[in-house]
Motif scaffolding. Structure first.
Motif, PDB file in Angstrom:
ATOM      1  N   ILE A   1      40.036  53.578  35.738  1.00  0.00           N
ATOM      2  CA  ILE A   1      38.784  53.104  35.153  1.00  0.00           C
ATOM      3  C   ILE A   1      39.032  51.724  34.557  1.00  0.00           C
ATOM      4  N   LEU A   2      38.231  50.770  34.993  1.00  0.00           N
ATOM      5  CA  LEU A   2      38.356  49.396  34.511  1.00  0.00           C
ATOM      6  C   LEU A   2      36.971  48.875  34.120  1.00  0.00           C
TER       7      LEU A   2
ATOM      8  N   ASP B   1      40.961  53.264  29.791  1.00  0.00           N
ATOM      9  CA  ASP B   1      40.373  52.031  30.321  1.00  0.00           C
ATOM     10  C   ASP B   1      41.021  50.818  29.656  1.00  0.00           C
TER      11      ASP B   1
ATOM     12  N   GLU C   1      45.055  55.357  34.735  1.00  0.00           N
ATOM     13  CA  GLU C   1      45.770  55.009  33.527  1.00  0.00           C
ATOM     14  C   GLU C   1      46.135  56.245  32.721  1.00  0.00           C
TER      15      GLU C   1
ATOM     16  N   THR D   1      34.808  53.234  37.753  1.00  0.00           N
ATOM     17  CA  THR D   1      35.880  54.004  38.383  1.00  0.00           C
ATOM     18  C   THR D   1      36.196  53.366  39.730  1.00  0.00           C
TER      19      THR D   1
ATOM     20  N   ASP E   1      35.336  58.449  26.540  1.00  0.00           N
ATOM     21  CA  ASP E   1      34.908  57.317  27.358  1.00  0.00           C
ATOM     22  C   ASP E   1      35.089  56.043  26.526  1.00  0.00           C
ATOM     23  N   SER E   2      35.872  55.116  27.006  1.00  0.00           N
ATOM     24  CA  SER E   2      36.147  53.888  26.255  1.00  0.00           C
ATOM     25  C   SER E   2      34.900  53.049  26.021  1.00  0.00           C
ATOM     26  N   ARG E   3      33.875  53.243  26.818  1.00  0.00           N
ATOM     27  CA  ARG E   3      32.616  52.533  26.585  1.00  0.00           C
ATOM     28  C   ARG E   3      32.008  52.945  25.246  1.00  0.00           C
TER      29      ARG E   3
ATOM     30  N   ASP F   1      40.197  57.731  27.887  1.00  0.00           N
ATOM     31  CA  ASP F   1      40.119  57.674  29.353  1.00  0.00           C
ATOM     32  C   ASP F   1      41.080  56.642  29.929  1.00  0.00           C
TER      33      ASP F   1
END
Length: 160
Positions: A23-24, A42, A35, A28, A76-78, A40
């Motif tokens: 995930i970047l 990111d 990672e 995805t 979730d890094s968001r 997650d």
């Protein structure tokens, strides 16, 4: 009155392991690995968070979202980025621009960069023209070049 302009630098690196998604920037990317991380993983968002917090002199990602806290396990890094943007907003900071470089040997990221830029712009509350994402390989040198890790360097400019 002279504007208060600040620069922040962020860096993160994660080992790549099988069985996790890559995930970047919230996107995805199809790959046989992802990672390794408490959240997650990111790495791009983590570097951006550190750059934002550093520019505002508000600590770092580990201060606000410690890996020892199970509340952040697989998050979730968001969500973490959204909370970081809210914190900067409370301190009356506004993003001018983001420039980041993802260092990953494979897969190639060119086709995913527009989606990554769009998601980051949305999450940062800015126009896509203020978000630059570049991808580089490490020429098959060291853990990055051997596809054992992924790293990101991020720089932000903010104003108050």
């Amino acid at each position: 009155m002279t504007p208060n302009i600040r620069i922040g630098l962020g860096y993160d690196l994660h080992r790549l392991v099988e069985g996790r998604p890559l995930i970047l920037g919230g996107v995805t990317v199809p790959a046989p690995f992802g990672e390794d991380g408490h959240s997650d993983g990111d790495v791009l968002i983590h570097a951006v968070i550190d750059a934002l917090l550093g520019a505002a002199a508000l600590g770092d990602i580990g201060t606000h979202f410690p890996p020892s806290d199970d509340a952040y396990k697989n998050i979730d890094s968001r969500i973490l980025l959204s909370r970081t943007v809210e914190l900067l907003n409370r301190h009356e900071f506004r993003l001018i621009n983001l420039d980041a470089t993802v260092i990953l040997q494979t897969p190639k990221l060119m086709e995913y960069i527009p989606a990554i830029r769009a998601l980051l712009a949305e999450d940062l509350g800015t126009g896509i023209e203020n978000v630059s994402i570049k991808a580089k390989t490490n020429e098959k040198v060291d853990a990055l070049g051997e596809s054992r890790a992924v790293a990101v360097h991020a720089a932000v400019l903010i104003t108050k």
